[in-house]
Design an enzyme around this catalytic site. Sequence first.
Site, short mmCIF file in Angstrom:
data_model
loop_
_atom_site.label_atom_id
_atom_site.label_comp_id
_atom_site.label_asym_id
_atom_site.label_seq_id
_atom_site.Cartn_x
_atom_site.Cartn_y
_atom_site.Cartn_z
N LYS A 79 0.82 -1.21 0.00
CA LYS A 79 0.00 0.00 0.00
C LYS A 79 0.86 1.27 0.00
O LYS A 79 0.57 2.21 -0.73
CB LYS A 79 -0.92 0.03 1.23
CG LYS A 79 -1.86 -1.15 1.35
CD LYS A 79 -2.81 -0.99 2.52
CE LYS A 79 -2.15 -0.91 3.88
NZ LYS A 79 -1.47 -2.14 4.32
N ARG A 100 -9.29 0.85 8.99
CA ARG A 100 -8.76 -0.45 9.39
C ARG A 100 -9.85 -1.32 10.01
O ARG A 100 -9.60 -2.45 10.36
CB ARG A 100 -7.69 -0.29 10.46
CG ARG A 100 -6.31 0.15 9.98
CD ARG A 100 -5.54 -0.96 9.34
NE ARG A 100 -4.21 -1.23 9.81
CZ ARG A 100 -3.11 -0.59 9.46
NH1 ARG A 100 -3.15 0.43 8.66
NH2 ARG A 100 -1.94 -0.99 9.90
N ARG A 155 11.77 -6.14 5.11
CA ARG A 155 11.50 -4.74 4.69
C ARG A 155 12.38 -3.75 5.44
O ARG A 155 12.63 -3.89 6.63
CB ARG A 155 10.03 -4.41 4.95
CG ARG A 155 9.69 -2.97 4.59
CD ARG A 155 8.23 -2.77 4.42
NE ARG A 155 7.51 -2.75 5.70
CZ ARG A 155 6.20 -2.52 5.78
NH1 ARG A 155 5.49 -2.32 4.68
NH2 ARG A 155 5.59 -2.52 6.95
N ARG A 200 11.48 -1.11 10.73
CA ARG A 200 10.45 -0.70 11.67
C ARG A 200 10.38 -1.71 12.82
O ARG A 200 10.50 -2.91 12.59
CB ARG A 200 9.09 -0.65 10.97
CG ARG A 200 8.90 0.57 10.12
CD ARG A 200 7.68 0.51 9.25
NE ARG A 200 6.49 -0.06 9.88
CZ ARG A 200 5.28 -0.08 9.31
NH1 ARG A 200 5.11 0.45 8.11
NH2 ARG A 200 4.25 -0.60 9.92
N ARG A 223 0.20 -8.61 13.76
CA ARG A 223 -0.41 -7.65 12.81
C ARG A 223 -1.25 -8.37 11.77
O ARG A 223 -2.30 -7.89 11.37
CB ARG A 223 0.69 -6.82 12.14
CG ARG A 223 1.31 -5.81 13.09
CD ARG A 223 2.62 -5.30 12.56
NE ARG A 223 2.46 -4.46 11.39
CZ ARG A 223 3.40 -4.28 10.48
NH1 ARG A 223 4.55 -4.91 10.57
NH2 ARG A 223 3.18 -3.49 9.45
P1 AMP Z 1 0.98 0.78 8.98
O1 AMP Z 1 2.15 1.66 8.73
O2 AMP Z 1 -0.23 1.18 8.19
O3 AMP Z 1 1.31 -0.68 8.85
O4 AMP Z 1 0.57 1.00 10.52
C1 AMP Z 1 1.45 0.70 11.57
C2 AMP Z 1 0.69 0.61 12.88
O5 AMP Z 1 0.05 1.86 13.15
C3 AMP Z 1 -0.44 -0.40 12.90
O6 AMP Z 1 0.00 -1.71 13.21
C4 AMP Z 1 -1.35 0.17 13.98
O7 AMP Z 1 -0.83 -0.08 15.28
C5 AMP Z 1 -1.24 1.67 13.73
N1 AMP Z 1 -2.26 2.14 12.76
C6 AMP Z 1 -2.07 2.64 11.51
N2 AMP Z 1 -3.23 2.98 10.92
C7 AMP Z 1 -4.19 2.69 11.83
C8 AMP Z 1 -5.62 2.79 11.82
N3 AMP Z 1 -6.29 3.27 10.75
N4 AMP Z 1 -6.28 2.39 12.94
C9 AMP Z 1 -5.64 1.92 14.02
N5 AMP Z 1 -4.31 1.78 14.09
C10 AMP Z 1 -3.58 2.15 13.00
#
Ligand code: AMP
Length: 221
Positions: A13, A88, A127, A160, A171
């Site tokens: 994404k 999400r 990654r 990360r 996750r």
């Molecule tokens: P991402 O970079 O999108 O993989 O997000 C990393 C982490 O941020 C996720 O595992 C969640 O803990 C938090 N996070 C990101 N977007 C959301 C969302 N829309 N709702 C809740 N937690 C989020």
Amino acid sequence: MNIILLGAPGAGKGTQGLSLAEKFKIPQISTGDILRANVRNRTQLGLKAKEFMDKGALVPDDIVVNMLVDRINAEDAKAGCILDGFPRNINQAEVLEKTLASMGKSISTVIGIEVDRKELVRRLSGRRVCRKCGASYHVIFSPPLNIGMCDKCGSEIYQRDDDKEDTIEARLKVYESETFPLVDYYSRKGLYRAIDGKGSVDQITLTIVGAIEGSDNSKVS
Ligand code: AMP
């Protein structure tokens, strides 16, 4: 044009969001990136969010939703945005719909980038991302030209915390239980377009652009 990029962690994404933002000249809005910036800057929001992010859990809706609403109201998102990592869960999707409606806007298309679980684990565990521009690399499949340094902006690349093995599994589970139901939710609304997320980055971008431009919903928005 308000596009949602849906897909499991590691589906691509972020990478696709960057290309699409450039192509359609609208911002990519990644709730994960905004949260990480808050963690880095040790804001109150960041401190709260970190305990959930470290476990691979979702950050509570009230925190993420307020943050997202502020961001889509910003001047640069007037013509639309590419949403990466939001919504999400169903509650976030409903809030998003109401917020956009109150601004006289709607979702144009939901792009679902589909990748099998084994491949997701392979991608996430290798990654590396750029701290500054967010460009994404893989230690084996797409390493940077110079170890530890971003090809695009020269900044440091890093792993990360939540890309470490034990958190990846958490996750993916959260994705399956909380986020995957959105595939059905948006399919029922006629907004969902499934995209095969395996293949070259450029080829996938082309397929996504085709799906967006071919979507009746984006033509009228
Ligand atoms: P991402 O970079 O999108 O993989 O997000 C990393 C982490 O941020 C996720 O595992 C969640 O803990 C938090 N996070 C990101 N977007 C959301 C969302 N829309 N709702 C809740 N937690 C989020």
